[in-house]
Design a protein around this motif. Structure first.
Motif, PDB file in Angstrom:
ATOM      1  N   TRP A  63       0.791  -1.280   0.235  1.00  0.00           N
ATOM      2  CA  TRP A  63      -0.237   0.141   0.185  1.00  0.00           C
ATOM      3  C   TRP A  63       0.729   1.713  -0.498  1.00  0.00           C
ATOM      4  CZ3 TRP A  63      -4.728  -1.296  -0.609  1.00  0.00           C
ATOM      5  CH2 TRP A  63      -5.491  -2.545  -0.215  1.00  0.00           C
ATOM      6  N   GLY A  64       0.168   2.133  -0.521  1.00  0.00           N
ATOM      7  CA  GLY A  64       0.668   3.342  -0.476  1.00  0.00           C
ATOM      8  C   GLY A  64       1.154   4.087   0.760  1.00  0.00           C
ATOM      9  N   THR A  65       0.161   3.618   1.636  1.00  0.00           N
ATOM     10  CA  THR A  65      -0.033   4.359   2.783  1.00  0.00           C
ATOM     11  C   THR A  65       1.397   3.784   3.674  1.00  0.00           C
ATOM     12  OG1 THR A  65      -1.117   2.390   3.793  1.00  0.00           O
ATOM     13  CG2 THR A  65      -1.806   4.267   3.088  1.00  0.00           C
ATOM     14  N   GLN A  66       1.506   2.352   3.417  1.00  0.00           N
ATOM     15  CA  GLN A  66       2.964   1.816   3.942  1.00  0.00           C
ATOM     16  C   GLN A  66       4.038   2.799   3.325  1.00  0.00           C
ATOM     17  OE1 GLN A  66       1.967  -1.889   2.525  1.00  0.00           O
ATOM     18  NE2 GLN A  66       1.352  -2.618   4.502  1.00  0.00           N
ATOM     19  N   THR A  67       4.375   3.074   2.386  1.00  0.00           N
ATOM     20  CA  THR A  67       5.775   3.986   1.624  1.00  0.00           C
ATOM     21  C   THR A  67       5.504   4.930   3.018  1.00  0.00           C
ATOM     22  OG1 THR A  67       4.623   2.812  -0.225  1.00  0.00           O
ATOM     23  CG2 THR A  67       6.509   4.673  -0.541  1.00  0.00           C
ATOM     24  N   PHE A  68       4.431   5.819   2.727  1.00  0.00           N
ATOM     25  CA  PHE A  68       4.983   7.464   3.331  1.00  0.00           C
ATOM     26  C   PHE A  68       3.878   7.356   4.914  1.00  0.00           C
ATOM     27  CE2 PHE A  68       4.059   7.383  -1.223  1.00  0.00           C
ATOM     28  CZ  PHE A  68       5.253   8.321  -1.837  1.00  0.00           C
ATOM     29  N   GLY A  69       4.037   5.845   5.149  1.00  0.00           N
ATOM     30  CA  GLY A  69       3.770   6.204   7.237  1.00  0.00           C
ATOM     31  C   GLY A  69       2.255   6.486   6.921  1.00  0.00           C
ATOM     32  N   ILE A  70       1.846   6.553   6.554  1.00  0.00           N
ATOM     33  CA  ILE A  70       0.147   7.055   6.618  1.00  0.00           C
ATOM     34  C   ILE A  70      -0.938   5.650   7.842  1.00  0.00           C
ATOM     35  CG2 ILE A  70      -1.820   7.937   6.152  1.00  0.00           C
ATOM     36  CD1 ILE A  70       0.073   8.104   3.762  1.00  0.00           C
ATOM     37  N   GLU A  71      -1.795   6.590   8.265  1.00  0.00           N
ATOM     38  CA  GLU A  71      -2.619   5.094   9.293  1.00  0.00           C
ATOM     39  C   GLU A  71      -4.084   6.007   8.500  1.00  0.00           C
ATOM     40  OE1 GLU A  71      -1.447   5.685  13.060  1.00  0.00           O
ATOM     41  OE2 GLU A  71       0.187   4.747  12.892  1.00  0.00           O
ATOM     42  N   PRO A  72      -4.807   4.626   8.244  1.00  0.00           N
ATOM     43  CA  PRO A  72      -6.401   5.608   7.571  1.00  0.00           C
ATOM     44  C   PRO A  72      -7.449   5.197   8.173  1.00  0.00           C
ATOM     45  CG  PRO A  72      -5.071   3.568   6.026  1.00  0.00           C
ATOM     46  CD  PRO A  72      -4.338   4.422   6.864  1.00  0.00           C
ATOM     47  N   ASP A  73      -8.428   5.853   8.577  1.00  0.00           N
ATOM     48  CA  ASP A  73      -9.929   5.332   9.280  1.00  0.00           C
ATOM     49  C   ASP A  73     -10.069   4.456   8.124  1.00  0.00           C
ATOM     50  OD1 ASP A  73      -9.377   6.728  12.116  1.00  0.00           O
ATOM     51  OD2 ASP A  73      -8.905   8.906  10.616  1.00  0.00           O
ATOM     52  N   ILE A  74     -10.421   5.215   6.901  1.00  0.00           N
ATOM     53  CA  ILE A  74     -10.752   4.211   5.924  1.00  0.00           C
ATOM     54  C   ILE A  74      -9.676   4.590   4.743  1.00  0.00           C
ATOM     55  CG2 ILE A  74     -12.854   4.437   4.289  1.00  0.00           C
ATOM     56  CD1 ILE A  74     -14.365   6.339   6.084  1.00  0.00           C
ATOM     57  N   LEU A  75     -10.052   3.516   3.588  1.00  0.00           N
ATOM     58  CA  LEU A  75      -9.299   3.105   2.393  1.00  0.00           C
ATOM     59  C   LEU A  75     -10.426   2.252   1.537  1.00  0.00           C
ATOM     60  CD1 LEU A  75      -5.241   1.600   2.705  1.00  0.00           C
ATOM     61  CD2 LEU A  75      -6.602   0.640   0.825  1.00  0.00           C
ATOM     62  N   VAL A  76      -9.678   3.352   0.530  1.00  0.00           N
ATOM     63  CA  VAL A  76     -10.477   2.993  -0.713  1.00  0.00           C
ATOM     64  C   VAL A  76      -9.493   2.579  -1.867  1.00  0.00           C
ATOM     65  CG1 VAL A  76     -12.042   4.245  -2.184  1.00  0.00           C
ATOM     66  CG2 VAL A  76     -12.070   5.045  -0.234  1.00  0.00           C
ATOM     67  N   CYS A  77      -9.986   0.948  -2.474  1.00  0.00           N
ATOM     68  CA  CYS A  77      -9.062   1.439  -3.672  1.00  0.00           C
ATOM     69  C   CYS A  77      -9.658   0.015  -4.522  1.00  0.00           C
ATOM     70  CB  CYS A  77      -8.407  -0.587  -2.874  1.00  0.00           C
ATOM     71  SG  CYS A  77      -9.333  -1.676  -1.842  1.00  0.00           S
ATOM     72  N   ALA A  78      -9.124   0.198  -6.158  1.00  0.00           N
ATOM     73  CA  ALA A  78      -9.463  -0.652  -6.915  1.00  0.00           C
ATOM     74  C   ALA A  78      -8.778  -0.800  -7.878  1.00  0.00           C
ATOM     75  CB  ALA A  78     -10.626   1.106  -7.491  1.00  0.00           C
ATOM     76  N   LYS A  79      -9.132  -0.854  -9.307  1.00  0.00           N
ATOM     77  CA  LYS A  79      -7.859  -0.817 -10.684  1.00  0.00           C
ATOM     78  C   LYS A  79      -6.984  -2.052  -9.511  1.00  0.00           C
ATOM     79  CE  LYS A  79      -7.261   3.962 -11.835  1.00  0.00           C
ATOM     80  NZ  LYS A  79      -7.911   3.656 -12.874  1.00  0.00           N
ATOM     81  N   ALA A  80      -5.630  -2.198  -9.752  1.00  0.00           N
ATOM     82  CA  ALA A  80      -5.316  -3.499  -9.648  1.00  0.00           C
ATOM     83  C   ALA A  80      -6.009  -4.198  -8.342  1.00  0.00           C
ATOM     84  CB  ALA A  80      -3.651  -2.616  -9.411  1.00  0.00           C
ATOM     85  N   LEU A  81      -6.961  -4.125  -8.118  1.00  0.00           N
ATOM     86  CA  LEU A  81      -6.809  -5.705  -7.221  1.00  0.00           C
ATOM     87  C   LEU A  81      -7.885  -6.604  -7.335  1.00  0.00           C
ATOM     88  CD1 LEU A  81      -9.336  -6.241  -4.263  1.00  0.00           C
ATOM     89  CD2 LEU A  81     -10.394  -4.644  -4.751  1.00  0.00           C
ATOM     90  N   SER A  82      -8.015  -5.760  -9.537  1.00  0.00           N
ATOM     91  CA  SER A  82      -8.623  -7.095 -10.046  1.00  0.00           C
ATOM     92  C   SER A  82      -7.663  -7.215 -11.494  1.00  0.00           C
ATOM     93  CB  SER A  82     -10.494  -7.062 -10.230  1.00  0.00           C
ATOM     94  OG  SER A  82     -10.469  -5.944 -11.490  1.00  0.00           O
ATOM     95  N   ALA A  83      -7.077  -6.412 -11.120  1.00  0.00           N
ATOM     96  CA  ALA A  83      -5.978  -6.028 -12.386  1.00  0.00           C
ATOM     97  C   ALA A  83      -6.697  -5.624 -13.320  1.00  0.00           C
ATOM     98  CB  ALA A  83      -4.754  -7.157 -12.773  1.00  0.00           C
ATOM     99  N   SER A  84      -7.729  -4.862 -13.165  1.00  0.00           N
ATOM    100  CA  SER A  84      -8.532  -4.112 -14.296  1.00  0.00           C
ATOM    101  C   SER A  84      -9.416  -5.096 -14.982  1.00  0.00           C
ATOM    102  CB  SER A  84      -7.952  -2.670 -15.161  1.00  0.00           C
ATOM    103  OG  SER A  84      -7.662  -2.056 -13.219  1.00  0.00           O
TER     104      SER A  84
END
Length: 464
Positions: free
Chosen positions: A271-292
């Motif tokens: 996750w990008g959150t891990q790259t930049f040290g973020i702690e989200p309350d809500i995380l939204v994902c799509a695209k590469a989830l199914s390789a589209s």
């Protein structure tokens, strides 16, 4: 040459309405019709081959011919081609995928809701936050803050989050209650002599002042992409997200992280959150989830958000939100197979290796080019920003359409390019790309930039 009346080009011009397209120009020029794909390449109807430098729309992470994903879809179609998730109905792909996402979440999350696109997922998160605050007795806490140049989609509420003029003009957007703070782009927006950390401090102070000006009791959430995608592949300055997050916690403002582009190894971490040290309350994902390969998106919420939704649904008798295709079994099955492939391939190790190579090549090939202002990126996402004046960091007049013209030159040279605001070329090739394919891609890009540079130079001389 006028295409035959029955050609796909002519039929497209006659009947299709395309996203993000100048339709008067399209009536004249027509589409590039893609016929098939293989690996990191696509082929048009005449058989011409192109390297897809942006994986379609940042999304075809496993390339264009993964047979396992095709088989996963076919097998699920034969078993259960459709069922819904309304009124406490479920099915095994929805359950399995929910469990897999919670297990892979970067911070503890409670539940997963499925939609069909990043736009729908961000819209859903907005409604969840409003619903939650009403349910727990905070009806005034509804305002949303996002960032200029941020991109979160095109539904009415998601487009209000988005901070790009083209997504607002003529649409009567943004809606009331949506606000924007500054873009964290050190190259253009830092003050003279300001370090990245000083710039980050100033942006955090700007956010705090915005919250105080609106009233902390009225501000519900802050939205951000780990790396801004459509706004120009903009990386946050050092210490930016920790400082932003401290402000949000101080005023009890939820942090929604839009991982639609950055999620699933794009930045070199899951996750990008891990790259930049973020702690989200809500995380939204799509695209590469199914390789589209099929449309699907997800919203992960923490326990605090879920409890608010649960409380509201208990008092009303239902949570009146959802889509016919939320958690559709066929896209869910493809997403499950996609996540398994990532694990089995150790795609993260591959991205770290090839991503480091791509970043080095980006800088080695383009940083000193007289027409390139800044090269930026991490992992397998990067950008080259074209400028008229390198020393002054001055962009070209948009009327010159340098970026759009460059994409056409790129097509002639066998590379699909994405030109964004300020003539920024974005790169996010399929995660499976090899170092040799990176070289081939950048050979074609370099040739294209050199050609547009000659054209622009001639135009400048002619104008004198």
């Amino acid at each position: 040459m006028t295409p035959p009346r029955n050609s796909n080009v002519a039929r497209d011009i006659a009947y299709a309405l395309h996203p993000y397209t100048d339709h008067k120009a399209h009536l004249k020029d027509g589409p590039l019709v893609i016929g098939r794909g293989k690996g990191v390449r696509v082929f048009d109807e005449q058989g011409k081959e192109y390297i897809e430098s942006v994986a379609g729309l940042w999304c075809a992470s496993l390339g264009f011919d993964n047979e396992r994903l095709v088989e996963a879809a076919a097998a699920q179609m034969r078993k259960l081609p459709f069922y819904h998730s309304f009124t406490a109905k479920s099915h095994e792909p929805l359950i399995d995928l929910s469990e897999m996402l919670i297990e892979r979440a970067p911070v503890p999350m409670s539940k997963v809701f499925f939609a069909n696109s990043g736009s729908e997922a961000n819209d859903s998160a907005i409604k969840m936050i409003w619903y939650m605050n009403n349910a727990i007795g905070r009806p005034e806490k509804k305002k949303i803050i996002a960032r200029l140049k941020g991109y979160h989609g095109i539904t009415i509420a998601a487009a209000s989050l988005t901070g790009l003029p083209a997504n607002h003009k003529l649409f009567d957007l943004p809606l009331p209650g949506f606000h924007h703070v500054g873009t964290p782009h050190h190259y253009h927006n830092a003050q003279p002599g300001e370090t990245e950390e000083q710039f980050a401090t100033r942006l955090a102070e700007e956010l705090e002042q915005k919250i105080l000006a609106e009233g902390p009791e009225t501000v519900a959430a802050f939205w951000a992409e780990p790396i801004m995608g459509a706004g120009g592949v903009i990386l946050p300055p050092e210490t930016y997200f920790p400082k932003i997050q401290a402000v949000l916690k101080k005023y009890d403002v939820l942090f929604v992280v839009d991982e639609v582009i950055c999620g699933f190894w794009r930045t070199g971490n899951y996750w990008g959150t891990q790259t930049f040290g973020i702690e989200p309350d809500i995380l939204v994902c799509a695209k590469a989830l199914s390789a589209s390969y099929l449309p699907i998106s997800a919203v992960m919420v923490n326990e605090k958000v879920f409890q608010g939704i649960a409380e509201g649904s208990s008092s009303i008798g239902t949570w009146g939100h959802g889509f016919t295709y939320s958690g559709h079994p066929v896209p869910a099955a493809v997403a499950i197979e996609t996540l398994k492939i990532y694990d089995e391939m150790d795609i993260g190790a591959h991205v770290k290796k090839v991503g480091a190579y791509m970043q080095a090549q980006l800088r080695a090939r383009f940083a000193d080019h007289p027409m390139v202002g800044e090269v930026r990126g991490t992992g397998l996402i990067g950008a080259v920003e074209l400028v008229e004046d390198k020393a002054a960091k001055k962009n070209f007049d948009p009327a010159k359409k340098v970026g759009p013209r460059l994409t056409k030159i790129g097509e002639a040279n066998g590379v699909i390019l994405r030109a964004m605001t300020n003539d920024v070329l974005g790169f996010s090739p399929p995660l499976i790309i090899t170092e040799a394919e990176v070289d081939e891609m950048f050979d074609r890009v370099a040739k294209s930039i050199d050609e547009i540079a000659v054209t622009v130079r001639r135009e400048s001389i002619s104008a004198v």
